[in-house]
Scaffold this motif. Sequence first.
Motif, PDB file in Angstrom:
ATOM      1  N   TRP A 225      -5.782   3.338   2.304  1.00 51.93           N
ATOM      2  CA  TRP A 225      -6.312   4.773   1.761  1.00 51.93           C
ATOM      3  C   TRP A 225      -5.718   5.818   2.281  1.00 51.93           C
ATOM      4  O   TRP A 225      -5.708   7.113   1.556  1.00 51.93           O
TER       5      TRP A 225
ATOM      6  N   PRO B 194      -1.973   5.428   0.176  1.00 54.69           N
ATOM      7  CA  PRO B 194      -2.185   4.831  -0.960  1.00 54.69           C
ATOM      8  C   PRO B 194      -1.062   4.668  -1.998  1.00 54.69           C
ATOM      9  O   PRO B 194      -0.683   3.581  -2.602  1.00 54.69           O
TER      10      PRO B 194
ATOM     11  N   PRO C 290       1.443   0.559  -1.356  1.00 53.05           N
ATOM     12  CA  PRO C 290       0.361  -0.452  -1.053  1.00 53.05           C
ATOM     13  C   PRO C 290       0.609  -1.368  -0.133  1.00 53.05           C
ATOM     14  O   PRO C 290      -0.262  -1.979   0.649  1.00 53.05           O
TER      15      PRO C 290
END
Length: 197
Positions: A99, A102, A105
């Motif tokens: 998070w 982001p 990934p």
Amino acid sequence: MAQPLDDAALDTIFRTARTYNGYTDAPVTQADIRDIYGLLKMGPTSANNQAARFVWLTTPEARERLAALSSSTNADKIRKAPAAVIIGMDLAFNEQLPWLFPHAPTAKDWFPTEESRYTTAFRNSSLQGAYLLIAARALGFDTGPMSGFDNAKVDEAFFADQPNVKSNFISTLGHGDPSTIFDRLPRPEFEQFNRVL
């Protein structure tokens, strides 16, 4: 595009700012702490990892717990300060990257070894600790960063519920008492420690 700060601001943050060994009785409030954090979190870290973890000690009881684990000279400073902060580092910081970073990934997997996580956490929590000092000064506070404490015992006392978090360094915080600072120590000229290639 960024604009240069004026001389008064540069003096506040760097040129006339000092490390304080004692403070006035003026308090450091929770609102002040949130304001300091609101600034320091904006400083850059690798892949926005935000590896630092902060424990703010505003009560005499909390500061006494830290003072008891510090050198005798530092213990006295911690006891007398209106606030102190432990700058810790999360050795599992990469678990937060999905998070915090982001657009990559797989960033969580960039740090597969304990050594790589330690090096990154130590470097970036040190940066964030420095941002804390600058943010505090920018908001009109003074600081007293220090080592001189038992890291293992501080970790046990303050991070027992977070075994991945280890202490890096500590600082006192408040409105400095000018009578507690030393004369300005030497600062090297550019040519002594710099090269331009």
